[in-house]
Design a protein around this motif. Structure first.
Motif, short mmCIF file in Angstrom:
data_model
loop_
_atom_site.label_atom_id
_atom_site.label_comp_id
_atom_site.label_asym_id
_atom_site.label_seq_id
_atom_site.Cartn_x
_atom_site.Cartn_y
_atom_site.Cartn_z
N GLU A 134 -2.48 -3.58 -2.03
CA GLU A 134 -1.79 -5.12 -2.60
C GLU A 134 -2.09 -6.16 -2.38
OE1 GLU A 134 0.97 -4.79 0.73
OE2 GLU A 134 -0.37 -2.98 -0.52
N ASN A 135 -3.20 -5.63 -2.77
CA ASN A 135 -4.17 -7.80 -2.16
C ASN A 135 -4.19 -8.68 -4.17
OD1 ASN A 135 -6.12 -6.74 -0.22
ND2 ASN A 135 -6.54 -5.28 -2.09
N PRO A 136 -3.82 -9.73 -3.18
CA PRO A 136 -3.26 -10.25 -4.64
C PRO A 136 -4.17 -10.75 -5.04
CG PRO A 136 -3.00 -12.44 -2.47
CD PRO A 136 -2.85 -10.33 -1.98
N GLY A 137 -3.99 -10.96 -6.25
CA GLY A 137 -4.76 -11.04 -7.45
C GLY A 137 -6.27 -10.47 -7.60
N LEU A 138 -6.82 -9.55 -6.48
CA LEU A 138 -7.41 -8.30 -6.28
C LEU A 138 -6.77 -6.75 -5.98
CD1 LEU A 138 -10.22 -7.75 -6.56
CD2 LEU A 138 -10.85 -8.35 -4.93
N VAL A 139 -5.92 -6.51 -6.39
CA VAL A 139 -5.64 -4.82 -6.19
C VAL A 139 -6.28 -3.97 -6.51
CG1 VAL A 139 -3.58 -3.33 -7.06
CG2 VAL A 139 -3.35 -5.62 -7.35
N THR A 140 -6.69 -3.41 -5.20
CA THR A 140 -7.17 -1.82 -5.45
C THR A 140 -6.56 -0.84 -5.20
OG1 THR A 140 -7.46 -2.27 -3.18
CG2 THR A 140 -9.00 -3.70 -4.18
N PHE A 141 -7.23 0.00 -6.12
CA PHE A 141 -6.81 1.67 -6.20
C PHE A 141 -8.27 2.29 -6.13
CE2 PHE A 141 -3.28 -0.13 -8.56
CZ PHE A 141 -2.73 1.30 -9.02
N VAL A 188 3.22 0.04 -10.23
CA VAL A 188 4.83 -0.73 -10.02
C VAL A 188 4.93 -1.36 -8.92
CG1 VAL A 188 7.40 -0.41 -10.06
CG2 VAL A 188 5.96 0.46 -11.56
N HIS A 189 4.72 0.11 -7.39
CA HIS A 189 5.01 -0.18 -5.88
C HIS A 189 3.39 -1.42 -5.08
CE1 HIS A 189 5.01 1.48 -2.09
NE2 HIS A 189 4.53 0.49 -1.59
N GLU A 190 2.24 -1.48 -6.15
CA GLU A 190 1.37 -2.44 -5.98
C GLU A 190 1.88 -4.06 -6.02
OE1 GLU A 190 -0.47 -1.70 -3.19
OE2 GLU A 190 0.06 0.38 -3.80
N LEU A 191 2.33 -3.75 -7.50
CA LEU A 191 2.68 -5.38 -7.86
C LEU A 191 3.96 -6.00 -7.19
CD1 LEU A 191 0.94 -4.23 -11.76
CD2 LEU A 191 -0.18 -5.52 -9.35
N MET A 222 0.85 -1.46 0.00
CA MET A 222 -0.73 0.25 0.08
C MET A 222 1.09 1.30 0.27
SD MET A 222 -3.53 1.17 3.15
CE MET A 222 -2.83 0.28 3.83
N PRO A 223 0.32 2.37 -0.81
CA PRO A 223 2.20 3.21 -1.09
C PRO A 223 1.24 4.40 0.00
CG PRO A 223 0.06 3.71 -2.86
CD PRO A 223 -0.59 1.99 -2.18
N ASN A 224 2.55 5.67 0.27
CA ASN A 224 1.84 6.43 1.74
C ASN A 224 0.87 7.21 1.14
OD1 ASN A 224 1.77 7.12 4.44
ND2 ASN A 224 3.50 8.24 4.11
N SER A 236 9.23 -0.52 2.10
CA SER A 236 9.95 0.45 1.72
C SER A 236 10.98 0.14 0.53
CB SER A 236 11.37 0.12 2.62
OG SER A 236 11.11 0.40 4.12
N PHE A 237 10.56 -1.78 0.59
CA PHE A 237 10.97 -1.89 -1.11
C PHE A 237 10.05 -1.91 -2.11
CE2 PHE A 237 13.57 -4.95 1.34
CZ PHE A 237 15.14 -4.14 0.67
N ALA A 238 8.95 -1.92 -2.19
CA ALA A 238 7.74 -1.58 -3.01
C ALA A 238 7.84 0.05 -3.71
CB ALA A 238 6.42 -1.85 -1.98
N SER A 239 8.15 0.72 -2.46
CA SER A 239 9.13 2.48 -2.62
C SER A 239 10.01 2.23 -3.59
CB SER A 239 8.58 3.40 -2.14
OG SER A 239 7.25 2.57 -0.79
#
Length: 917
Positions: A309-316, A341-344, A1-3, A366-369
């Motif tokens: 980042e819910n796997p299979g159901l990313v929400t935005f 890119v962050h969520e995936l 999840m992005p900040n 941190s890694f996704a960012s």
């Protein structure tokens, strides 16, 4: 999840105890001592306070939900397969605002009597008639839950264009509001969901649909495939009359990919559908392994903050992912791609390999960012994400300058600590420390370390120790010895540099100490192990020398320089997570002869550190502002935007009364000529950077500078936009409206308010609300704030008007007064239901972040100290705001004279020019 200011006073939990099956005795019946003990009232067991006991854990869930988006409540049942690790008489789960109807437990084929009990706000206990023995067991709970119209976490409802939808946001603590569960990241097991919904609705969740079962009551039950092992916070579902926009199959496994939208909006998902499979391809290449899940749905969610980042159901957030082609902008598209890119990236870091506990949230965020800049830097090099990353490092360093700031790896001692973990330290500082580590080890070594870590822990949980072990194995040295000094202590170092050229080979003298802005209390001494690379002039060439600064002082030889270098720069490529401080002589030499030899990343780092030196009292403000003027003329968009950070030095809160017009004149001097040249209308053939710069420059000159010509143009365009949505270029709608509201008439403000009340399109409503928040007229601010408590409006939208009112010194008291008057209504105190989402309540204190006055600080602290102590994460948020006010007060006292001198000199030379009031 992005900040993105991510992520609670809930209704009380009501439980109905199930029949335990014990035999009732007549008052005069004889009883054995054993029978008497069994019939005696049992004491309520002591509930956990944070973590669940380790005596029982889940091995799998089956969840059935009956959910009508039009209804505020839903019915549920959850079957949990249990592993009993040691005998116990009570099974504790997490559960919030759930009403248990019945609970049954079976072990060894035999039922065990169960009595549900309340364990405070967050726990459900199931007291057993007979203790469980070690082995397997099965618990079934039937219950009722609430889909909130107020929250944007847990299961919540949204009315979109007349249709009702249910969405979920479970990270970090929301799953317990949808079903009784072991709601900790370490409990990672398979789930199987079924949802019964009214005809005309569709249900979706993490896994593919396996069947639909029509019901006699005009319902349809959707059955879904069993998930791979997942923690509760990654489960997600949605219910509503959705539309589906197909995308190309994603990744090496060619998984089905779709964009899920509210009804009638699939046409707005074309860009998301195009880019999502391409992002998966880039990530698979970097990670060296395929996307792990069975499908990839990406769902647009109105009112959601950011993405998940819910796997299979990313929400935005729907505004971030959807746009009509005629309203779309390049900035929106790039923002979507960065967040996607962050969520995936989370599908590997967070989903495939999950943190064991919330203290290692950085292993997710941190890694996704960090991956955003890593992927986009090679895939879309013209977007300049690598340069942007250095600017974002500066924002993280600023938050890290607070003594009240968290560590990256902060011990989690309460739910408050979980909530507080989603902040700029976890996302921004963590990402910057990873970038520094990558630069120190080398890109190839760092990538191999990541791949080793993922292979070792795929499908399970991992800790910081696990990651650092993998990285050290690839690097051939103890990476943790360096990284731990940044992960496990707050703050950041200042690396001070002097040049020594006498007595042989030139060398730099390095020293470190904690960076502290003015107004900070000095903590105990700290040291870091800091990778430092110094760039320097070596004749006509540029050379570099690197070391790890492990002690307070060190020397670093500059072997390629035959004489004393003309300049040095101690943070090559801006990769180091520290502030740099050159001696006055070295700073002068760098600006005279070395600035032109610096890379763009280094210039961005230099600009950020210049502001930090002013805020620490190490550089007069009047000497830093010429850097802003230089950046304002720079044709490079990234240098221009980095320079804007220095605008914080000309905030009215730092200046004497009466300097407001001088600041406006300064803004016009810096930006008006460029803004007028760019205008409000894009031109054929212009560069992408020009398109991205136009709204920024025009807003600075028109809104902050009160440029009369731009205000007139903006007001005319804004009025046209109210009747014709195509009258203004999409990227210029918000600047035009913002300028027209801030510098325009009361009549336009009233017209915009009236239009807002009639507007049905959520995107347009949010654009209007954003613009209304720019007014600085007290009467108009009061009219804005009344929308927050207007029962016809959704406070999940209108609450942002409160932060808008708090930005300006002329209206910040109005925001504070509004909160004081309406606090019980907003926050749900004294028995009243909260109007605002629970996650927003601890952040109400940010209405005081623009104060720069000791008296106001005292009033603010008096009002909020006790109140914020009662809301999740509130005490730390208040401490950060009060500390930032202290720093502003100290900065004004120390730099006020320098700023006054600067503006007095400019005012004496300034010609008169027309100004829009």
């Amino acid at each position: 999840m992005p900040n993105l200011f991510r992520r609670t006073a809930l209704a009380a939990v009501t439980l109905l105890a199930a029949c335990s099956g014990s035999r009732a005795l007549a008052p005069d019946a004889p009883t054995s001592s054993r029978e008497a003990a069994a019939s005696a009232p049992k004491a309520t067991p002591t509930a956990p306070t944070l973590r669940l006991p380790e005596d029982v854990k889940p091995t799998g869930y089956r969840v059935e939900l009956a959910m009508d988006p039009k209804a505020p409540t839903f019915q549920g049942s959850v079957d949990i397969d249990l592993a009993v690790l040691k005998p116990t008489s009570v099974v504790w789960l997490n559960g919030t605002a759930l009403e248990v109807k019945q609970a049954t437990l079976v072990q060894g084929g035999k039922p065990v009597g169960v009595t549900p009990v309340v364990g405070g706000k967050d726990f459900l206990g199931f007291v057993l008639e007979a203790p469980l023995s070690m082995g397997s067991a099965h618990l079934r709970v039937e219950y009722t839950g609430t889909a909130s119209e107020r929250e944007v976490s847990g299961a919540f409802r949204v009315n979109e264009d007349g249709d009702w939808y249910v969405y979920t946001q479970f990270e970090p603590l929301g799953a317990r509001r949808a079903f009784p569960t072991f709601d900790e990241p370490g409990f990672k097991v398979p789930w199987e969901l079924s949802l019964r919904v009214p005809e005309g609705n569709v249900a979706v969740t993490n896994t593919p649909e396996v069947s639909r079962e029509p019901g006699a009551d005009h319902t349809v039950t959707f059955h879904f495939a069993r998930t791979q092992p997942l923690p509760s916070y990654l489960i997600a579902f949605g219910v509503g009359p959705f539309d589906f926009a197909p995308a190309a199959d994603s990744g090496q496994k060619k998984v089905k990919t779709r964009i899920i939208t509210p009804k009638g909006r699939a046409g707005e998902a074309a860009y998301a559908a195009e880019m999502t499979p391409r992002i998966i391809e880039q990530l698979e290449t970097y990670f060296g392994s395929p996307y792990a899940y069975e499908k990839l749905d990406v769902m647009a969610v109105p009112l959601m903050g950011g993405a998940m980042e819910n796997p299979g159901l990313v929400t935005f957030n729907s505004r971030l992912i959807l746009s009509k082609p005629e309203e779309d902008t390049m900035r929106r598209q790039r923002s979507f791609v960065g967040v996607q890119v962050h969520e995936l990236a989370h599908q590997w870091f967070g989903d495939l390999v999950t943190m064991a506990w919330w203290d290692d949230l950085w292993l997710n965020e941190s890694f996704a960012s960090w991956m955003e800049a890593r992927i986009l830097g090679t895939w879309q090099p013209t977007w300049d994400e690598t340069v942007k990353r250095v600017g974002e490092r500066s924002y993280a360093l600023k938050e890290d300058g607070l003594l009240s700031a968290r560590r990256i790896r902060q011990p989690i001692e309460s739910n408050d600590d979980v909530v507080n973990a989603f902040d700029g330290i976890t996302y921004g500082k963590g990402s910057a420390v990873l970038a520094m580590t990558e630069a120190w080890l080398g890109e190839d070594v760092f990538r191999r370390g990541i791949q080793r870590h993922l292979r070792a822990h795929a499908g399970g949980n991992a800790t910081a120790k696990d990651f650092l072990a993998a990285m050290s194995a690839e690097a051939g040295k103890d990476v943790g010895a360096v990284m731990d000094t940044f992960l496990d202590q707050g703050g950041a170092p200042t690396v001070s540099v002097e040049l020594e050229c006498g007595g042989g080979q030139p060398r730099v003298l390095l020293s470190q100490s904690r960076y502290l802005p003015l107004g900070s209390m000095r903590p105990a001494p700290q040291q870091w192990k800091v990778p430092v690379c110094v760039k320097y002039a070596a004749g006509d060439k540029v050379a570099r020398a690197c070391t790890v600064l492990e002690q307070e002082h060190a020397e670093l030889a500059l072997p390629e320089s035959k004489g004393c270098p003309a300049w040095v720069f101690p943070n090559a490529e801006g990769a180091g997570y520290f502030r740099m401080q050159l001696s006055q002589d070295l700073r002068a030499k760098l600006m005279k002869t070395g600035y032109a030899r610096l890379s763009r990343l280094e210039r961005v780092a230099l600009l950020g550190d210049a502001l930090a030196l002013v805020e620490a009292g190490a550089l007069p403000a009047a000497e830093a502002l010429p850097l802003l003027e230089q950046a304002a003329k720079d044709p490079d968009r990234q240098i221009f935007e980095a320079g804007l950070e220095l605008l914080s030095l000309v905030e009215p809160s730092l200046l004497a009364d009466g300097r407001r017009e001088d600041v406006q004149r300064y803004m016009r001097d810096l930006f008006s000529a460029r803004a007028r040249k760019l205008g409000f209308t894009p031109r054929a053939g212009e560069s992408e950077d020009t398109r991205l710069l136009r709204p920024i420059v025009v807003r600075l000159a028109g809104s902050s500078g009160a440029d009369a010509q731009l205000v007139t143009e903006a007001s005319a365009l804004a009025a046209k936009w109210l009747t014709d949505r195509r009258a203004v270029a999409p990227e210029m709608v918000e600047p035009a409206l913002d300028i027209a509201v801030k510098r325009g008439t009361a009549a336009f403000h009233a017209q915009l308010l009236s239009a807002l009340r009639q507007e049905k399109d959520r995107r347009n409503r949010q654009v209007m609300l954003g613009a209304l928040g720019h007014t600085v007229d007290p009467d108009r601010v009061r009219a804005n704030l009344s929308l927050i408590v207007d029962k016809e409006q959704d406070p999940r939208e209108t609450m942002w008007l409160l932060l808008g009112a708090s930005r300006d010194t002329r209206t910040q008291d109005l925001a504070f007064d509004f909160v004081k008057t309406h606090y019980d209504e907003l926050a749900g105190a004294n028995g009243k239901a909260a109007l605002l989402p629970e996650e927003f309540i601890p952040h109400l204190v940010y209405i005081g972040s623009s104060y720069c006055d000791a008296g106001k600080r005292a009033q603010f602290a008096q009002f909020f100290t006790e109140r914020n102590a009662k809301v999740s994460g509130g005490s730390r948020e208040l401490a950060k705001v009060l500390e930032s006010v202290d720093q502003c007060i100290a900065l004004k006292q120390a730099q006020g004279a320098s700023l006054e001198s600067f503006f007095a000199g400019r005012a004496a030379k300034a010609p008169k020019a027309p100004v829009a009031r």
